[in-house]
Design an enzyme around this catalytic site. Structure first.
Site, PDB file in Angstrom:
ATOM      1  N   ARG A 105      27.926  38.808  37.750  1.00  8.96           N
ATOM      2  CA  ARG A 105      27.475  38.669  39.128  1.00  8.96           C
ATOM      3  C   ARG A 105      28.639  38.754  40.107  1.00  8.96           C
ATOM      4  NH1 ARG A 105      22.142  35.401  41.185  1.00  8.96           N
ATOM      5  NH2 ARG A 105      22.017  36.572  43.092  1.00  8.96           N
ATOM      6  N   CYS A 106      29.469  39.779  39.892  1.00 11.22           N
ATOM      7  CA  CYS A 106      30.554  39.996  40.840  1.00 11.22           C
ATOM      8  C   CYS A 106      31.085  41.386  40.627  1.00 11.22           C
ATOM      9  CB  CYS A 106      31.683  38.994  40.619  1.00 11.22           C
ATOM     10  SG  CYS A 106      32.682  39.385  39.176  1.00 11.22           S
TER      11      CYS A 106
ATOM     12  N   GLN B  32      21.379  47.905  32.439  1.00 11.11           N
ATOM     13  CA  GLN B  32      21.641  47.905  33.870  1.00 11.11           C
ATOM     14  C   GLN B  32      22.083  49.292  34.343  1.00 11.11           C
ATOM     15  OE1 GLN B  32      23.709  43.604  33.575  1.00 11.11           O
ATOM     16  NE2 GLN B  32      23.899  44.488  35.602  1.00 11.11           N
TER      17      GLN B  32
ATOM     18  N   GLU C  53      26.238  39.158  45.091  1.00 10.82           N
ATOM     19  CA  GLU C  53      27.296  38.510  44.335  1.00 10.82           C
ATOM     20  C   GLU C  53      28.210  37.638  45.179  1.00 10.82           C
ATOM     21  OE1 GLU C  53      28.642  42.096  42.483  1.00 10.82           O
ATOM     22  OE2 GLU C  53      27.163  41.841  40.891  1.00 10.82           O
TER      23      GLU C  53
END
Ligand code: FAD
Lengths: 824, 297
Positions: free
Chosen positions: A385-386, A238, A759
């Site tokens: 996802r945050c 990522q 998110e």
């Protein structure tokens, strides 16, 4: 103890938002079909495991069955006897290359292959490299490791006990399993407020350990080319640039001799931010063997060894007035980090952005205290996802607001309204030191409540209670704020590298453009969204723009995609780089129009330059591009391109109001999510369809968290949820049809007024679900249930509250009535 | 899939399969592969020889003959799910089939393979127990019929010998006033049961329960039978109170354990709830109307 930096850079330092035309060529606000989908839908995506190179070898890791054990001996020769096995590596081999350990992102040091002591189950102890995967697995089966097993500790509380086994005897001076203490806010003021206020509530809650579980597991193909002395690694990353820097730091290979390529990636969700031992082993093996080496994780390896998320045990306390004004919040956290401190967050933030725990509310007094501990479990604590622990913080405050509402017997919507930061207060300085850029929380909540007809739902709930219905109705709210888009670089860095991001825009002679960005997509739709930003800024057609990402040899340096930072940071860089191109284009346009540059105007609507007061004398960007290369103005540099490295002045604060409606079967505790309504505000929406898609996906993951996902360990440290039979992911069958709506409150400091969105739903939805389930039972005194809300958990609560029922209570057999079809 | 090396045989007749099983040591039958393949892929099962029965067409059938519903060993879960015969007359089979795994698993996995696997969490064993079913096996010494009650020994262990092939699963053909049902609770779609209850009732002329069968899933070492509960029902007219009493008996006689599928007490309580629900379904299908109250459960 550490204290966090504060965010005080003035918002007006950055480039300001401009009005957008949405010119119909795929600019801002257009539902452009995703450019990347053609290759995905037609099976032409290229993922790491699709990469095949001549002479490529395969690597399989030998993993420890024990969670805590000293390695006595490792016998590798039986593996070497297997046909096709080329090499077997252990820590000893890696030591020779100084690669036996690697740094984590939080300044800890992790074994690549276990040198002395295994610290969590499935930790890698050896690697077998062979001509194919079968041979590698056959070889791995034959590696003989003898272990001296030790007592394991998996529970954070037990790890703090005095007699707990010491996990990190490799760390100098470490005498217990405590990693750090962190605190924020004003402890004394908060304590005083608690003493003074008439209403206080307290609740213990565990935000369970979960796993991002991307569809594609982690893997790489490392290829050291001895001719060029260059290491190329195709990997599930990522953050390819940051990984290149780290690879160089760890391996000693100069950074310009390393190329990281992150091809198509099948979901990251934070799981692909850290570096894992497999990557290092594959690279080392390729370096030594001078052949490409592929390492691909199996599903269980991914679930059992790569970074988990959450695992915060929290106690929340809120003090309020009798009419529901929250005056103080106090939090105690015990954070389970696993065997290494390998969380992935900006280095100055050991607890991530947890200090956002005052949420959307204007609370004068706040204090949080956290202890982080080592346990014999896989390391992690990544931002699934945050944005760095915002999920835990928001869960805490959103739950506490509901607990308070129940205590006061007030409508939770009303308690929220009473405590929201009012829209006039933005930019708002929070008690814990953030500057919220913009928001209108009342508006979002009102819209959500109106959309679901909240009053009618409350009436139905009441009616059902009065009728003693067999199913209970619960209505849960969550009015969260997010905090995304790290930098600013001076406050946020990864391994010292400031968290800016970048974009390079090149317009070619024929008026087409190639755009390269420092972030990398794992499914978010960057190739479309970023093209739309350029299309908007340069008046080009979105089809004439290609976005490239993920290759460190060609893309400008960036910090990667996670924590919803792509649009806030790289999106800003893209707008600014485009505007630089436009500035240069103006000079060229002036030359084409034989006018003074100052007399040339840009018309966003038509996407062309014209002479002031003479709109008919105009040139399009295509004509300008030709001019830049074929008729360049004397004294001007030819060409038409620009690059921008964008350091955001602040983060962005997207927000939303979610309503979850559940029905609970009183006989089984089975939950049915009847409705999930999400109102999101991410500022200006670049591609509304992609935004909606992101929200749907994030809601599905948030509901998975609330309803079924959990990484569990037994007392011996065995991971008991290490496959998809036991780590439960939601499917279309468990997910309701989502309803979505939106408000638009632009970010004042972002060049196009956008905030991150990917998110918000993962952060905002779990508390909405838990609040709904509690709401269904709060009349009987239930104040809290820990996730995941499996039917046994819910049924236990029903039973304790005297709400459980037997079918015989309602059945009547052989009585009057029609013959049933029994198909219900 | 990274199984250890093995030899693969594809017989096309039962005789061929049986003689293969008899002639090689360490042979394992492969049917739908939905349990066997994952075990091999994790190398928890490392057979030297695999006797793949997917080519034995003669084993693929669902039919009523000679007083039995007969399901051949190659019949997939999906075949049962789609069978009109089953839909019309065997409610428990029709209820259970779509509850197994997901469509891919049902298209491959077989009823007989599931029973041979003898996973206490498998659904078919309970159904066959509730129906007083039998398993038909072929070995080197010929054919034998094993009552379901004697078939399941331990988790993953059956009365079948290593060289025997299970060829048919069968239950007595449904009678005039017979009804059956299966109810299952699971954590999500595609999951094994937290608890499951199969019921079968045969009514006599005046509506009294003449025969009752109750099979339980996931609450004991094997699929098990709730004999006490059956005894409560037999000779009684069906009623909510009798169902409650039977449910209490079933709850008492099961032996659930706490595991990732739920805690033991919950499973026990759910045996009670599902027994009542499945009895209501079975009785209704046997011809007695049932009113279900406010919740459509
Ligand atoms: C994700 C998943 C979910 C599932 N969910 C459920 C569920 O909800 N409920 C449920 O009941 N099952 C479930 N199953 C299991 C599924 O039903 C399998 O099909 C079943 O367990 C085995 O049947 P099979 O035909 O695939 O047999 P195989 O996997 O091929 O074989 C299983 C075992 O039986 C033996 N065997 C097979 N056939 C014969 C035979 N004719 N004679 C002798 N031995 C034989 C094999 O040697 C092996 O030991 C699930 C499986 C998976 C992978």
């Amino acid at each position: 103890m550490s204290s966090d930096e504060e965010f005080h850079q003035a918002a007006d330092e950055g480039p300001q938002p401009e009005e957008h035309a949405g010119h119909g060529r795929g600019g801002m606000g257009d539902d452009v079909t995703r450019k990347e989908d053609k290759r995905f839908i037609t099976g032409r995506g290229e993922y790491v495991d699709d990469v095949k190179k001549p002479g490529m070898l395969h690597c399989e890791l030998v993993r420890s069955p024990h969670a805590h054990a000293r390695i006595e001996t490792i016998r590798t020769d039986p593996a070497m006897e297997v046909d096709g096995v080329v090499a077997v590596l252990t820590a000893e081999d890696l030591l020779a290359y100084d690669l036996a350990t690697m740094p984590t992102l939080m300044e800890d040091t992790q074994d690549v292959l276990v040198n002395d002591k295994v610290k969590f189950q499935s930790q890698a102890v050896a690697a077998v490299v062979a001509e194919d995967r079968y041979a590698a697995t056959d070889g791995a089966d034959r590696v003989q490791v003898s272990y001296d097993t030790l007592d394991a500790v998996v529970d954070a509380g037990e790890a703090m006990a005095e007699d707990a086994p010491l996990i990190r005897d490799d760390v100098e001076g470490q005498e217990d399993n405590h990693i750090f203490t962190w605190e924020t806010g004003d402890e004394n003021a908060t304590r005083e407020a608690f003493e003074d206020l008439p209403v206080t509530v307290e609740e213990d809650m565990h935000y369970k350990r979960i796993h991002p579980a991307p569809i594609e597991t982690c893997g790489c193909v490392a290829d050291f080319d001895p001719g060029k002395d260059k290491l190329t690694v195709h990997m599930t990353s990522q953050a390819p640039h940051a990984h290149r820097t780290l690879f160089s730091m760890v391996s000693g290979i100069p950074e310009h001799k390393i190329r990281i390529v992150s091809p198509d990636v099948g979901g990251g969700f934070g799981n692909k931010v850290p570096i894992y031992p497999g990557y290092v082993v594959a690279a080392a093996a390729s370096y030594v063997l001078e052949q490409p080496v592929k390492w691909i994780e199996e599903r269980s390896e991914n679930l059992q060894t790569t970074s988990f998320a959450r695992d915060y045990e929290m106690t929340g306390r809120v003090a309020a007035t009798e009419d529901g004004e929250i005056r103080a919040v106090d939090v105690d956290v015990l954070a389970n980090h696993g065997a290494y401190n390998a969380a992935a967050q900006p280095s100055k933030f050991p607890a991530g952005f947890f200090k956002i725990f005052t949420g959307s509310y204007d609370i004068e007094n706040a204090y949080a205290h956290m202890d982080a501990v080592y346990t014999n479990t896989a390391p992690g604590g990544i931002a699934y996802r945050c944005s760095f622990r915002v999920t835990e913080a928001i869960y805490l405050i959103e739950r506490m607001v509901k607990v308070l509402a129940d205590e006061l017997d007030m409508d939770p919507a009303e308690v929220r309204r009473r405590n929201f930061i009012p829209k006039e207060a933005f930019p708002y300085e929070s008690t814990t030191g953030w500057e919220y850029d913009s928001g209108d929380y009342h508006k979002a909540l009102d819209l959500a409540l109106e959309n679901v007809d909240y009053e009618a739902l409350r009436e139905e709930q009441q009616r059902r209670l009065e009728n003693d219905d067999d199913t209970l109705l619960g209505i849960g709210l969550s009015t969260f704020t997010e905090i995304v888009g790290a930098g600013p670089g001076k406050q946020c860095d990864i391994a010292g590298v400031e968290m800016f991001d970048s974009c390079e825009v090149r317009v070619h002679p024929t008026g087409k453009a190639t755009v390269r960005i420092g972030v990398q997509t794992q499914g978010q739709g960057h190739e479309t969204t970023f093209a739309q930003i350029v299309a908007e800024e340069l008046g080009m057609d979105v089809d004439d723009i290609t976005v490239e990402h993920g290759d460190t040899d060609t893309e400008p340096y960036g910090l990667g995609t996670y924590a919803s930072r792509s649009t806030p940071v790289a999106g800003a860089a893209t707008a600014v780089a485009s505007r630089k191109v436009r500035d240069k284009a103006r000079t060229i346009a002036a030359n084409e129009l034989e006018a003074d540059p100052d007399d040339v105007e840009w018309d966003r609507e038509s996407g062309a330059f014209h002479v002031s007061g003479a709109p008919e004398q105009s040139v399009t960007m295509t004509e300008v591009a030709a001019g830049a290369y074929m008729n360049s103005p004397p004294g001007e540099e030819p060409g038409l391109e620009a690059v921008n490295y964008y350091d955001p002045p602040n983060m962005t604060f997207p927000f939303g109001a979610y309503v979850c409606v559940v029905e609970i079967d009183r006989e089984t505790g089975d939950l049915d999510i009847r409705k999930f309504h999400a109102v999101d505000d991410c500022g200006k929406r670049i591609n509304p369809m992609i935004v909606e898609g992101q929200i749907h996906g994030g809601l599905a993951q948030g509901l998975g968290t609330a309803l079924m996902e959990e990484i569990t360990y037994d007392d011996l440290g065995n991971n008991t949820a290490g496959d998809f039979m036991n780590y439960l992911l939601p499917t279309a069958m468990e997910i309701p049809e989502f309803e979505t709506d939106y408000t638009v409150t632009p970010s004042p400091h972002h060049p196009i007024g956008a905030k991150g969105v990917g998110e918000s739903p993962t952060v905002g939805s779990p508390p909405a679900v838990v609040n709904a389930v509690v709401d269904a039972m709060s009349h009987a005194g239930v104040t809290h249930l820990d996730m995941p809300l499996t039917s046994d958990v819910v049924w236990d609560a029903l039973d304790d509250a005297g709400l459980a029922r037997d079918p015989a209570d309602r059945l009547s057999v052989g009585g009057p009535g029609e013959e049933g079809t029994a198909d219900d | 899939m990274k199984a250890a090396p093995f030899e693969h045989h594809e017989p096309t007749t039962v005789d061929e399969a049986v003689s293969l099983l008899a002639s090689v040591d360490e042979a394992t039958v492969l049917a739908g592969g939905q349990s066997q393949v994952p075990l091999m892929r994790f190398r928890l099962s490392t057979p030297e020889t695999v006797v793949d029965i997917n080519g034995i067409e003669e084993l693929n059938y669902v039919r009523e003959a000679d007083g039995h519903l007969r399901i051949g060993a190659l019949t997939r879960h999906a075949d049962v799910e789609e069978s009109d015969l089953v839909a019309d007359r065997y409610g428990s089979f029709a209820d259970a089939a779509p509850e197994i795994g997901d469509p891919q698993i049902r298209n491959r996995g077989t009823v007989a393979g599931s029973i041979a696997q003898a996973d206490p969490k498998g659904d078919w064993g309970s159904v066959v127990l509730a129906h007083d079913g039998e398993l038909v096996a072929r070995g080197p010494d010929g054919r034998r019929t094993i009552p379901a009650d004697e078939f399941f020994l331990f988790p993953y262990e059956t009365d079948l010998a290593g060289d025997e092939l299970l060829t048919e699963v069968r239950v007595p053909a449904a009678r005039e006033r017979e009804g059956s049902a299966y109810r299952k609770l699971k954590r999500k779609v595609g999951d094994y049961a937290m608890a499951g209850v199969a019921t079968r009732v045969i009514l006599d002329g005046d509506g009294t329960i003449e025969t009752a069968g109750i099979g339980l899933t996931s609450v004991d070492l094997t699929n098990s039978r709730a004999a006490e509960a059956e005894a409560v029902l037999e000779g009684e007219a069906p009623s909510a109170d009798v169902f409650r009493e039977a449910a209490e008996a079933a709850r008492e006689e099961c032996n659930p354990e706490t595991d990732e599928h739920g805690d033991a007490e919950y499973k026990r309580r759910m045996v009670g709830v599902l027994t009542q629900r499945a009895l209501a379904d079975a009785v209704e299908r046997a011809g007695i109307p049932v009113e279900r109250g406010r919740a459509a459960q």
